[in-house]
Design an enzyme around this catalytic site. Structure first.
Site, PDB file in Angstrom:
ATOM      1  N   PHE A 254     -23.201  40.985  -3.274  1.00  0.00           N
ATOM      2  CA  PHE A 254     -24.504  41.217  -2.641  1.00  0.00           C
ATOM      3  C   PHE A 254     -24.380  41.895  -1.274  1.00  0.00           C
ATOM      4  O   PHE A 254     -25.361  41.968  -0.541  1.00  0.00           O
ATOM      5  CB  PHE A 254     -25.264  39.893  -2.494  1.00  0.00           C
ATOM      6  CG  PHE A 254     -25.584  39.248  -3.812  1.00  0.00           C
ATOM      7  CD1 PHE A 254     -26.687  39.664  -4.555  1.00  0.00           C
ATOM      8  CD2 PHE A 254     -24.777  38.254  -4.336  1.00  0.00           C
ATOM      9  CE1 PHE A 254     -26.988  39.086  -5.780  1.00  0.00           C
ATOM     10  CE2 PHE A 254     -25.059  37.670  -5.572  1.00  0.00           C
ATOM     11  CZ  PHE A 254     -26.171  38.086  -6.297  1.00  0.00           C
TER      12      PHE A 254
ATOM     13  N   LYS B 290     -24.317  44.471   1.815  1.00  0.00           N
ATOM     14  CA  LYS B 290     -25.105  45.664   2.123  1.00  0.00           C
ATOM     15  C   LYS B 290     -24.194  46.675   2.797  1.00  0.00           C
ATOM     16  O   LYS B 290     -23.448  46.310   3.719  1.00  0.00           O
ATOM     17  CB  LYS B 290     -26.220  45.362   3.134  1.00  0.00           C
ATOM     18  CG  LYS B 290     -27.234  44.352   2.716  1.00  0.00           C
ATOM     19  CD  LYS B 290     -28.321  44.208   3.790  1.00  0.00           C
ATOM     20  CE  LYS B 290     -27.874  43.529   5.067  1.00  0.00           C
ATOM     21  NZ  LYS B 290     -27.468  42.127   4.957  1.00  0.00           N
TER      22      LYS B 290
ATOM     23  N   CYS C 277     -27.077  51.889  -5.199  1.00  0.00           N
ATOM     24  CA  CYS C 277     -27.367  50.654  -5.946  1.00  0.00           C
ATOM     25  C   CYS C 277     -28.799  50.555  -6.471  1.00  0.00           C
ATOM     26  O   CYS C 277     -29.001  50.512  -7.677  1.00  0.00           O
ATOM     27  CB  CYS C 277     -27.034  49.442  -5.091  1.00  0.00           C
ATOM     28  SG  CYS C 277     -25.263  49.275  -4.823  1.00  0.00           S
TER      29      CYS C 277
HETATM   30  N1  LIG Z   1     -21.947  50.008  -2.698  1.00  0.00           N
HETATM   31  C1  LIG Z   1     -22.601  48.867  -2.569  1.00  0.00           C
HETATM   32  O1  LIG Z   1     -23.275  48.602  -1.575  1.00  0.00           O
HETATM   33  C2  LIG Z   1     -22.541  47.844  -3.658  1.00  0.00           C
HETATM   34  C3  LIG Z   1     -23.012  46.545  -3.399  1.00  0.00           C
HETATM   35  C4  LIG Z   1     -22.943  45.593  -4.414  1.00  0.00           C
HETATM   36  C5  LIG Z   1     -22.430  45.950  -5.647  1.00  0.00           C
HETATM   37  N2  LIG Z   1     -22.000  47.213  -5.878  1.00  0.00           N
HETATM   38  C6  LIG Z   1     -21.450  47.539  -7.197  1.00  0.00           C
HETATM   39  O2  LIG Z   1     -20.028  47.536  -7.098  1.00  0.00           O
HETATM   40  C7  LIG Z   1     -19.461  48.530  -7.966  1.00  0.00           C
HETATM   41  C8  LIG Z   1     -18.608  49.500  -7.165  1.00  0.00           C
HETATM   42  O3  LIG Z   1     -19.451  50.178  -6.245  1.00  0.00           O
HETATM   43  P1  LIG Z   1     -18.851  51.072  -5.065  1.00  0.00           P
HETATM   44  O4  LIG Z   1     -20.026  51.522  -4.251  1.00  0.00           O
HETATM   45  O5  LIG Z   1     -17.742  50.349  -4.412  1.00  0.00           O
HETATM   46  O6  LIG Z   1     -18.287  52.302  -5.915  1.00  0.00           O
HETATM   47  P2  LIG Z   1     -17.334  53.502  -5.430  1.00  0.00           P
HETATM   48  O7  LIG Z   1     -17.693  54.665  -6.253  1.00  0.00           O
HETATM   49  O8  LIG Z   1     -17.395  53.615  -3.929  1.00  0.00           O
HETATM   50  O9  LIG Z   1     -15.862  53.013  -5.788  1.00  0.00           O
HETATM   51  C9  LIG Z   1     -15.391  52.858  -7.088  1.00  0.00           C
HETATM   52  C10 LIG Z   1     -13.883  53.082  -7.069  1.00  0.00           C
HETATM   53  O10 LIG Z   1     -13.347  52.761  -8.349  1.00  0.00           O
HETATM   54  C11 LIG Z   1     -12.289  53.664  -8.630  1.00  0.00           C
HETATM   55  N3  LIG Z   1     -12.026  53.682 -10.076  1.00  0.00           N
HETATM   56  C12 LIG Z   1     -12.764  54.213 -11.072  1.00  0.00           C
HETATM   57  N4  LIG Z   1     -12.178  54.016 -12.267  1.00  0.00           N
HETATM   58  C13 LIG Z   1     -11.039  53.336 -12.018  1.00  0.00           C
HETATM   59  C14 LIG Z   1     -10.000  52.809 -12.859  1.00  0.00           C
HETATM   60  N5  LIG Z   1     -10.050  52.956 -14.169  1.00  0.00           N
HETATM   61  N6  LIG Z   1      -8.979  52.163 -12.272  1.00  0.00           N
HETATM   62  C15 LIG Z   1      -8.945  51.999 -10.930  1.00  0.00           C
HETATM   63  N7  LIG Z   1      -9.890  52.459 -10.092  1.00  0.00           N
HETATM   64  C16 LIG Z   1     -10.934  53.113 -10.639  1.00  0.00           C
HETATM   65  C17 LIG Z   1     -12.798  54.976  -8.081  1.00  0.00           C
HETATM   66  O11 LIG Z   1     -11.740  55.892  -7.856  1.00  0.00           O
HETATM   67  C18 LIG Z   1     -13.468  54.518  -6.778  1.00  0.00           C
HETATM   68  O12 LIG Z   1     -12.568  54.543  -5.682  1.00  0.00           O
HETATM   69  C19 LIG Z   1     -20.663  49.174  -8.666  1.00  0.00           C
HETATM   70  O13 LIG Z   1     -20.886  48.520  -9.873  1.00  0.00           O
HETATM   71  C20 LIG Z   1     -21.811  48.895  -7.713  1.00  0.00           C
HETATM   72  O14 LIG Z   1     -23.051  48.860  -8.376  1.00  0.00           O
HETATM   73  C21 LIG Z   1     -22.034  48.158  -4.909  1.00  0.00           C
END
Ligand SMILES: NC(=O)c1ccc[n+]([C@@H]2O[C@H](COP(=O)([O-])OP(=O)(O)OC[C@H]3O[C@@H](n4cnc5c(N)ncnc54)[C@H](O)[C@@H]3O)[C@@H](O)[C@H]2O)c1
Length: 428
Positions: free
Chosen positions: A150, A152, A261
């Site tokens: 969760f 931000k 998100c």
């Molecule tokens: N960004 C936010 O504020 C937030 C908050 C809560 C939840 N989330 C959720 O968390 C998840 C990740 O979000 P994020 O913003 O960190 O994404 P992001 O795109 O910043 O990071 C994802 C990372 O995963 C890596 N990746 C992809 N496939 C891979 C694999 N097979 N093996 C290893 N690494 C791999 C990518 O290279 C990238 O660095 C999403 O589901 C998102 O909805 C995000």
């Protein structure tokens, strides 16, 4: 505890760094070799307040390691967090290919029993898909948990270190014990660690984001109605926010929600509801209202230029979808800029370049016909208005964040058009 975090984006990097900070032995793995190389050299791929010192300190002390070898990270860990992206598929559903690819790798490297935790935002049923995918590759018993995040962006470290609550869906008391051990340092002040069944945990994340998106679209539409009837949304917000059933948070009108998100999670939940034939009309309305909201500043500009935005130079303050982050994914600022560029097609051909990027707010102003404020960065809160007026060709500010007092701006000689409030103009 030995922990692997797979995916080092906004979520994975914060989770890995904060778990290392509380003494765990953490390896963060990512397929992006350039990102891992930079992280090893303490170069962070994202801007997140307070994150860098934690990464630097824990890497120096050997509790935080970065690697591209996902399999090895899995082998040396008791708990594996999956924190890879879940972008929207063409039909709006969450694309699970990265999550399931990681599950396959986990299965192949399951050298002892482990707890596999989905940290990414994933639709109900995903943890079970992960379980099936892992089980295809191994005979070793393992546990699966859903532990949605969760945090931000812009306050991610603070949110992870002091969460309002931690939600975890578990398949066994044993998995619950492991997760409780990991999270105990973060919930010492009494905020709850809420343990539940896996589908409810998966659903909780979407319900939370959908609720927040709904509040935003609700207030954006109330703001438009305020403008139409001559009310001031700031007063209305104070009036309703002090009702404890409503609360103060997420009542600010703005340029529409963006980021990585809310837009995708609202879409994914609508998709889930459609799949199950459950009406979720309210979220369709939330989404439609948000799409319209993102065009509001452009429409305001059009009105001020009597429909002739074409050929005008507009200074835009803010690209990120909100302050304190460098994330521009689905940012309303991009929608405004695209709309301006579409209107200026001919000018664009003559000028040759689409956009001039300025490193400082004031650099963007010289010779511009108007200023549009999209992101609420602190440095925009109390700027030198005399200088702004001097630099702009016409003293027009449209503001999606309601940063200034309309009357004051009117007195200073600006036409100031904010959201849901009376127009500030030289005669006011
Ligand atoms: N960004 C936010 O504020 C937030 C908050 C809560 C939840 N989330 C959720 O968390 C998840 C990740 O979000 P994020 O913003 O960190 O994404 P992001 O795109 O910043 O990071 C994802 C990372 O995963 C890596 N990746 C992809 N496939 C891979 C694999 N097979 N093996 C290893 N690494 C791999 C990518 O290279 C990238 O660095 C999403 O589901 C998102 O909805 C995000």
């Amino acid at each position: 505890m030995k922990v692997a975090v797979v995916g080092t984006g906004y979520v994975g990097l914060v989770v890995g760094a904060c778990l290392a900070e509380t003494g765990n032995d953490v390896v963060c793995a990512d397929v992006d070799a350039a990102k891992i190389k930079d992280l090893k050299a303490n170069k962070l791929p994202i801007y997140e307040p307070g994150l860098e010192p934690i990464v630097v300190r824990n890497q120096r002390e050997g509790r935080l390691v970065f690697t591209t070898d996902v399999g090895n990270a899995v082998e040396r860990s008791e708990v594996v967090f999956i924190a890879v992206g879940t972008p929207p598929d063409e039909d709006g559903s969450a694309d699970l290919q990265h999550v399931l690819a990681v599950a396959t790798t986990i299965g192949k490297h399951m050298n002892a029993s482990k707890v596999v935790v989905t940290k990414s935002t994933v639709p109900v049923g995903t943890a079970e898909k992960v379980r099936a995918q892992v089980a295809r590759e191994t005979e070793t018993p393992f546990h699966v948990c859903a532990n949605p995040e969760f945090l931000k962006e812009g306050a991610a470290v603070e949110d992870f270190m002091k969460p309002d609550r931690v939600v975890v869906g578990v398949d066994s008391p044993e998995a619950a014990r492991v997760i409780e051990e990991l999270y105990t340092p973060f919930v010492r002040t009494g905020n709850p660690l809420i343990v539940m069944d896996i589908p409810s945990a998966e659903m909780t994340k979407y319900a939370a984001n959908a609720m927040l998106a709904t509040r935003i679209s609700f207030m954006n539409q109330i703001a438009q109605l305020c403008e139409a009837v001559g009310a001031d949304v700031t007063q209305v917000r104070r009036g309703i926010g002090s009702d404890r059933r409503i609360g103060q948070a997420f009542l600010f009108p703005g340029p529409g929600y963006g980021g990585s998100c809310f837009p995708k999670d609202v879409k994914a939940l609508i998709h889930t509801a459609e799949e199950r034939n459950v009406p979720l009309d309210i979220l369709k309305a939330v989404e439609a209202a948000n799409e319209r909201q993102k065009r509001l500043l452009f429409e305001k500009l059009e009105r001020h230029f009597d429909g002739h935005v074409k050929g005008r130079a507009i200074a835009v303050w803010g690209l990120a979808f909100k302050a304190e982050t460098d994330d521009v994914r689905a940012s309303p600022a991009l929608v405004l800029i695209e709309a301006l560029l579409a209107a200026m097609e001919t000018a664009r051909q003559q000028l040759g370049s689409r956009v001039t990027l300025a490193g400082h707010g004031f650099d963007a102003l010289a010779g511009a016909d108007a200023l549009a404020i999209v992101t609420e960065w602190l440095e925009y809160r109390n700027p030198d208005f005399a200088r702004i007026k001097q630099l702009l060709k016409r003293p027009l500010i449209v503001d999606a964040r309601n940063l200034y007092d309309p009357q004051k701006l009117g007195r200073l000689g600006f036409t100031y058009d904010s959201i849901g409030r009376p127009l500030g103009c030289a005669s006011s």
